[in-house]
Design a protein around this motif. Structure first.
Motif, PDB file in Angstrom:
ATOM      1  N   SER A 197       0.837  -1.214   0.000  1.00  0.00           N
ATOM      2  CA  SER A 197       0.000   0.000   0.000  1.00  0.00           C
ATOM      3  C   SER A 197       0.862   1.249   0.000  1.00  0.00           C
ATOM      4  N   GLU A 219       0.868   4.205  -2.753  1.00  0.00           N
ATOM      5  CA  GLU A 219       0.510   5.569  -2.329  1.00  0.00           C
ATOM      6  C   GLU A 219       1.653   6.556  -2.562  1.00  0.00           C
ATOM      7  N   ILE A 260      -4.771   1.929   6.256  1.00  0.00           N
ATOM      8  CA  ILE A 260      -4.322   0.548   6.457  1.00  0.00           C
ATOM      9  C   ILE A 260      -4.653   0.052   7.874  1.00  0.00           C
TER      10      ILE A 260
END
Length: 150
Positions: free
Chosen positions: A61, A65, A147
């Motif tokens: 992630s 990002e 997250i």
């Protein structure tokens, strides 16, 4: 058990020879070689130093990002703001904030620290000499919230 504030192995890599990912294509290929399950410590400078490595899902992630953020905020046709100790098998990755680049050669009187560090070893405490902009702190907090880390 907390890690010491300084880690000589980390410091040697951090201050040693690093290689730049000059093109966006190079960066895209590099991200493919980074193993999210390798035990990466994700460190946003100005925030608390991580005490343990992130799991593979969070690393994946983060890569997605941070890549999106760099493409959005670095208004150049080249990358040149991501560095690694080894482009094939990195152990340390420095990611500079496109909105706080300063002078990488240090001629402005202080060392410009990256905005984020990915490391396979516990990082040393890296307190930035500047205030981290609130938009970057919000970005990091938003990433942690997305997250499920608090």
């Amino acid at each position: 058990m907390p890690h010491p504030e300084q880690n000589p192995e980390f410091d040697a890599l951090f201050d040693g020879m690093l290689y730049s990912l000059l093109s966006w294509q190079q960066l895209a290929e590099f991200w493919q070689r980074v193993d999210p399950s390798a035990g990466w410590y994700l460190y946003a400078l100005g925030e608390d130093r991580p005490e343990s490595p992130a799991d593979a899902e969070h690393v994946g992630s983060f890569i997605r990002e941070i890549d999106a953020l760099l493409h959005k905020d670095h208004h150049e046709d080249y990358c040149g703001i991501v560095y690694a100790d080894d482009l094939e098998h990195p152990r340390l990755i420095k990611i500079y904030d496109p909105n706080h680049l300063g002078s990488s050669c240090g001629s402005i009187g202080y060392r410009v620290l990256p905005g984020w560090v990915m490391s396979l070893m516990p990082p040393s405490d890296l307190s930035p000499s500047h205030l981290v902009p609130q938009n970057r702190r919000r970005w990091w907090q938003g990433f942690l919230d997305s997250i499920g880390v608090h």
